[in-house]
Design a protein around this motif. Structure first.
Motif, PDB file in Angstrom:
ATOM      1  N   LEU B 300       0.847  -1.182   0.000  1.00 44.09           N
ATOM      2  CA  LEU B 300       0.000   0.000   0.000  1.00 44.09           C
ATOM      3  C   LEU B 300       0.879   1.227   0.000  1.00 44.09           C
ATOM      4  CD1 LEU B 300      -2.493  -1.067   2.802  1.00 44.09           C
ATOM      5  CD2 LEU B 300      -2.750  -1.335   0.338  1.00 44.09           C
ATOM      6  N   THR B 301       0.390   2.270  -0.606  1.00 39.33           N
ATOM      7  CA  THR B 301       1.123   3.523  -0.552  1.00 39.33           C
ATOM      8  C   THR B 301       0.104   4.646  -0.451  1.00 39.33           C
ATOM      9  OG1 THR B 301       2.810   4.875  -1.624  1.00 39.33           O
ATOM     10  CG2 THR B 301       1.287   3.718  -3.059  1.00 39.33           C
ATOM     11  N   ASP B 302       0.597   5.897  -0.345  1.00 41.18           N
ATOM     12  CA  ASP B 302      -0.369   6.967  -0.073  1.00 41.18           C
ATOM     13  C   ASP B 302      -1.218   7.263  -1.311  1.00 41.18           C
ATOM     14  OD1 ASP B 302       2.417   8.474  -0.665  1.00 41.18           O
ATOM     15  OD2 ASP B 302       0.668   9.592  -1.433  1.00 41.18           O
ATOM     16  N   PRO B 303      -2.419   7.822  -1.086  1.00 37.82           N
ATOM     17  CA  PRO B 303      -3.413   7.981  -2.162  1.00 37.82           C
ATOM     18  C   PRO B 303      -2.892   8.772  -3.360  1.00 37.82           C
ATOM     19  CG  PRO B 303      -4.386   8.498  -0.034  1.00 37.82           C
ATOM     20  CD  PRO B 303      -2.931   8.291   0.202  1.00 37.82           C
ATOM     21  N   HIS B 304      -1.966   9.684  -3.136  1.00 41.15           N
ATOM     22  CA  HIS B 304      -1.550  10.554  -4.237  1.00 41.15           C
ATOM     23  C   HIS B 304      -0.204  10.143  -4.810  1.00 41.15           C
ATOM     24  CE1 HIS B 304      -4.911  12.868  -2.910  1.00 41.15           C
ATOM     25  NE2 HIS B 304      -4.379  12.981  -1.688  1.00 41.15           N
ATOM     26  N   SER B 305       0.119   8.865  -4.656  1.00 39.89           N
ATOM     27  CA  SER B 305       1.412   8.386  -5.121  1.00 39.89           C
ATOM     28  C   SER B 305       1.589   8.648  -6.613  1.00 39.89           C
ATOM     29  CB  SER B 305       1.523   6.887  -4.834  1.00 39.89           C
ATOM     30  OG  SER B 305       2.619   6.373  -5.536  1.00 39.89           O
ATOM     31  N   PRO B 306       2.738   9.200  -7.012  1.00 38.87           N
ATOM     32  CA  PRO B 306       2.989   9.478  -8.432  1.00 38.87           C
ATOM     33  C   PRO B 306       3.521   8.254  -9.177  1.00 38.87           C
ATOM     34  CG  PRO B 306       4.798  10.294  -7.124  1.00 38.87           C
ATOM     35  CD  PRO B 306       3.851   9.637  -6.157  1.00 38.87           C
ATOM     36  N   LEU B 307       3.727   7.136  -8.465  1.00 43.10           N
ATOM     37  CA  LEU B 307       4.313   5.957  -9.100  1.00 43.10           C
ATOM     38  C   LEU B 307       3.444   5.455 -10.249  1.00 43.10           C
ATOM     39  CD1 LEU B 307       5.559   4.042  -5.937  1.00 43.10           C
ATOM     40  CD2 LEU B 307       7.003   4.946  -7.791  1.00 43.10           C
ATOM     41  N   ALA B 308       4.092   4.910 -11.264  1.00 41.64           N
ATOM     42  CA  ALA B 308       3.363   4.395 -12.422  1.00 41.64           C
ATOM     43  C   ALA B 308       3.966   3.066 -12.818  1.00 41.64           C
ATOM     44  CB  ALA B 308       3.430   5.381 -13.585  1.00 41.64           C
ATOM     45  N   LYS B 309       3.260   2.349 -13.648  1.00 41.49           N
ATOM     46  CA  LYS B 309       3.714   1.066 -14.144  1.00 41.49           C
ATOM     47  C   LYS B 309       5.107   1.210 -14.767  1.00 41.49           C
ATOM     48  CE  LYS B 309       2.523  -2.493 -17.425  1.00 41.49           C
ATOM     49  NZ  LYS B 309       1.681  -2.991 -18.469  1.00 41.49           N
ATOM     50  N   GLY B 310       5.996   0.267 -14.458  1.00 43.40           N
ATOM     51  CA  GLY B 310       7.327   0.304 -15.042  1.00 43.40           C
ATOM     52  C   GLY B 310       8.361   0.950 -14.147  1.00 43.40           C
ATOM     53  N   ASP B 311       7.924   1.749 -13.174  1.00 38.96           N
ATOM     54  CA  ASP B 311       8.879   2.363 -12.248  1.00 38.96           C
ATOM     55  C   ASP B 311       9.560   1.278 -11.424  1.00 38.96           C
ATOM     56  OD1 ASP B 311       7.966   4.721 -13.183  1.00 38.96           O
ATOM     57  OD2 ASP B 311       6.838   5.292 -11.371  1.00 38.96           O
ATOM     58  N   THR B 312      10.721   1.584 -10.908  1.00 42.20           N
ATOM     59  CA  THR B 312      11.357   0.650  -9.985  1.00 42.20           C
ATOM     60  C   THR B 312      11.435   1.306  -8.623  1.00 42.20           C
ATOM     61  OG1 THR B 312      13.542   1.471 -10.542  1.00 42.20           O
ATOM     62  CG2 THR B 312      12.772  -0.482 -11.735  1.00 42.20           C
ATOM     63  N   LEU B 313      11.387   0.472  -7.573  1.00 42.86           N
ATOM     64  CA  LEU B 313      11.608   1.003  -6.234  1.00 42.86           C
ATOM     65  C   LEU B 313      12.176  -0.075  -5.336  1.00 42.86           C
ATOM     66  CD1 LEU B 313       8.263   1.768  -4.357  1.00 42.86           C
ATOM     67  CD2 LEU B 313       8.436   0.096  -6.149  1.00 42.86           C
ATOM     68  N   ARG B 314      12.767   0.377  -4.264  1.00 38.51           N
ATOM     69  CA  ARG B 314      13.424  -0.560  -3.346  1.00 38.51           C
ATOM     70  C   ARG B 314      12.537  -0.777  -2.130  1.00 38.51           C
ATOM     71  NH1 ARG B 314      18.383  -1.905  -4.280  1.00 38.51           N
ATOM     72  NH2 ARG B 314      19.418  -0.962  -6.101  1.00 38.51           N
ATOM     73  N   ILE B 315      12.424  -2.040  -1.696  1.00 37.19           N
ATOM     74  CA  ILE B 315      11.591  -2.340  -0.530  1.00 37.19           C
ATOM     75  C   ILE B 315      12.357  -3.194   0.454  1.00 37.19           C
ATOM     76  CG2 ILE B 315       9.423  -2.229  -1.824  1.00 37.19           C
ATOM     77  CD1 ILE B 315       9.444  -5.327  -1.735  1.00 37.19           C
TER      78      ILE B 315
END
Ligand SMILES: Nc1ncnc2c1ncn2[C@@H]1O[C@H](COP(=O)(O)OP(=O)(O)O)[C@@H](O)[C@H]1O
Ligand SMILES: [Mg+2]
Lengths: 313, 331
Positions: B300-315
């Motif tokens: 889950l992330t915040d409602p206004h997350s700018p993330l989009a398909k194809g982005d990468t992130l570290r968890i």
């Protein structure tokens, strides 16, 4: 376009169906109309050939049915008072005088008591037995059910002699109780099997709900199963009544006076000077009425019952 | 006062084991939600308590008294059936009045009228009182079925998926109504549901059933945070807990076969690199579907997350749960 459709029948199909139904109805209703008409004929008209379709209606048959008469002899003619009632007059017109009531009324009453009595018992025992077969683990259930049905596999008259001897030992010969028990026994196989089918159709969950709602098993049967089985009970009752009402062979053999039912009695109606056909026909006509009323009263259930629960979900 | 206790209950149907040595004590006034997939034994558990069915082995106690030989009527419980079981020959009104008219209660007529009206009002079926029970929609039947349980003020209620056929609005209304009634009567409730919100908001205790075994019993929070197995962990939480091989993150304890991560227990920013597969904006939250070395997971992330398909992130995992090869919890 073929004329075959599972939706609305076409005009022509309706017309053909109508003609077929009416033709069939006419064929089956002819004997009935014949009997009813004969009841209102004079004895001469009743046996005239070719049969009369248009005739002078007469109540002689009905008067003869309910009365016993003697022929007016010449010596009587002088002392005879004028007829006091219309039925006296009908009798006089055919040269007889009424000397008392016939036994038809009492025989008819026997039929009512025995017919409805045995139907009632067949339904009471049939419903409880069918419920038990439907709901409980009865040891040898299938064998028992088959045995119950097997009592119907031979013509009832095949066991007439043993039954006659049994009845004589038990003092049941020519008693209403004996006839009620006999017809109940014969009808039980039919009622158990038919009613078991209907009760099987009622899901057990409703009884479980009633048990939770604070009812005992018997109260659940009474409050929840019986009302839902009403259709089946009504149609089974009609079948039982029709059998008991029309039964002839046992009645001839086991009853002669006291408990004699109408079917063996009607053909023995002898008029003054031979078989009294109008009286026989009148007796048959009146005999039809109770079953007709009973069937009409339960007709709504019967129509649904005949489909054997197919309308349920 | 009603404490319900099941002791070593087993029940089989042919070679199907419906309940396998179930022991559970439901304290007075508890609201127990039974969880488990179809066939886990939830309905059978309720039937044991109601007396509609008898255990092969084991006892049922109500307030310490062995009621194994008592009839359902003597146990004085109300039950809402999964399949409604409304009396088809009676009207809605008569269905609701039926328990009050039992020979045990013999409620006076004016009391029946009052009670039926009150329950119908509560369940929003007043306008259908004169319908035949068969002339109702599924949701209406279900409410009548609940009503038939609620007309009697009892100490024990058994409800088998009572809200399953209702639309979302009614369901959330009635959830609150049922909880309120249960609390105000101080009644003990055994309740079957598949609905996460019902389980989390209504239950004081949750029982997790797996093929007839009671694998965990406790407050919903405890089961959520401290599940005994992957199976128990998967019963609560929406989106479901992510189960991944233990070695996708470093520092797995010895013997760990899988790691369980609740969606909210995934820290974003540093750690293993993942790719965003899909973004679902639900209004109050945003769900991220991620792919980690070919393993799917949801966070889950915040409602206004700018993330989009194809982005990468570290968890990285936060308060992870570790399970062994059998799916049992190790830490
Ligand atoms: N009356 C029955 N006859 C045969 N099997 C049954 C019966 N009742 C339940 N079972 C079996 O017992 C198991 C548990 O059933 P149930 O308690 O209805 O599960 P749930 O309500 O959790 O879906 C299932 O495998 C089911 O098939
Ligand atoms: Mg179930």
């Amino acid at each position: 376009m073929s004329g075959f459709s599972v939706t609305e029948p076409s005009r022509r199909q309706k017309w053909i169906a109508g003609v077929l139904v009416i033709t069939y109805a006419l064929v089956t209703i002819m004997p009935l109309l014949w009997i009813i008409a004969t009841g209102f004929k004079s004895p001469e008209d009743a046996i005239s050939y070719p049969p009369k379709v248009v005739f002078q209606p007469s109540l002689e048959g009905y008067v003869n049915l309910f009365s016993s008469r003697t022929r007016i002899t010449e010596s009587m003619q002088e002392t005879l008072q004028p007829a006091e009632t219309w039925y006296d007059q009908v009798a006089r017109d055919s040269g007889t005088v009424i000397v008392g009531a016939s036994r038809y009324g009492q025989r008819f009453l026997n039929s009512v008591v025995i017919g409805f009595g045995s139907t009632f018992l067949a339904i009471v025992f049939g419903t409880t037995a069918a419920y038990a077969f439907s709901r409980f683990k009865v040891p040898l259930k299938d064998d028992l059910l088959f045995f119950i049905l097997s009592t119907r596999m031979m013509p009832p008259i095949a066991v007439a002699i043993p039954i006659f001897l049994m009845f004589r030992q038990l003092g049941l010969n020519d008693t209403k109780l004996g006839m009620i028990l006999l017809y109940t026994a014969v009808n039980l196989s039919l009622s158990v099997w038919l009613l078991k089918g209907f009760i099987d159709e009622i899901p057990f969950e409703y009884e479980e709900a009633a048990l939770i709602d604070g009812y005992t098993r018997f109260q659940a049967f009474y409050k929840v199963v019986l009302p839902q089985a009403a259709t089946g009970i009504a149609s089974t009752a009609i079948f039982c009544l029709i059998f008991a009402w029309n039964e002839y062979a046992f009645a001839v053999l086991l009853t002669s006076g006291n408990a004699q039912t109408a079917p063996p009695f009607i053909p023995t109606i002898i008029g003054v000077g031979g078989q009294d056909w109008p009286a026989v026909a009148a007796g048959a006509t009146i005999f039809l009425i109770p079953v007709m009323i009973f069937t009409i009263l339960l007709r709504k259930h019967l129509l649904r019952g005949i489909t054997f629960g197919a309308v349920r979900k | 006062m009603a404490e319900v206790s099941l002791q070593n209950i087993s029940r089989r149907y042919g070679d199907q084991v419906a309940l396998d040595d179930v022991t559970m004590t439901v304290p007075d006034g508890a609201f127990v939600v039974l969880l488990g997939p179809t066939g886990a034994g939830k309905t059978t558990t309720l039937r044991m308590v109601s007396g509609l069915d008898k255990p092969d082995v084991g006892k049922v106690l109500i307030n310490g008294e062995d009621v194994s030989r008592h009839t359902p009527a003597q146990r004085n419980v109300a039950m809402v059936f999964q399949q409604y079981s409304l009396y088809p020959h009676l009207s809605v009104r008569q269905n609701l009045a039926f328990p009050l008219k039992s020979p045990m209660l013999r409620t006076p007529e004016d009391e029946i009228t009052r009670k039926v009206a009150e329950v119908a009002e509560t369940l929003q079926i007043s306008h259908k009182l004169d319908n035949k029970a068969t002339e109702l929609s599924g949701g209406e039947m279900q409410r009548v079925s609940i009503g038939r349980a609620l007309v009697r003020d009892l100490q024990i209620y058994l409800m088998d998926e009572p809200l399953s056929s209702l639309d979302a609005k009614l369901r959330s209304d009635l959830r609150i109504v049922l909880k309120r009634i249960q609390t105000s009567l101080g009644a003990t409730m055994l309740y079957v549901t598949h609905d996460q919100i019902e389980a989390m908001t209504m239950a004081t205790h949750v029982g997790v059933l797996d093929h007839g075994k009671l694998v965990q019993f406790g407050p919903p929070r405890e089961i959520y945070q401290n599940p005994v197995s992957i199976y128990a962990a998967s019963r609560l939480g929406s989106p479901k807990i992510n189960i991944l091989p233990a070695d996708v993150f470093p520092a797995a304890p010895g013997g760990a076969h899988s790691i369980g991560l609740r969606p909210e227990h995934i820290g974003i920013g540093e750690g293993a690199e993942t790719r965003v597969v899909r973004v679902e904006h639900l209004g109050d939250q945003t769900r991220l579907h991620l792919s980690l070395n070919g393993h799917d997971l949801i966070t889950l992330t915040d409602p206004h997350s700018p993330l989009a398909k194809g982005d990468t992130l570290r968890i990285s995992p936060q308060s992870p749960l570790y399970f062994d090869a059998n799916g049992d919890r190790i830490t």
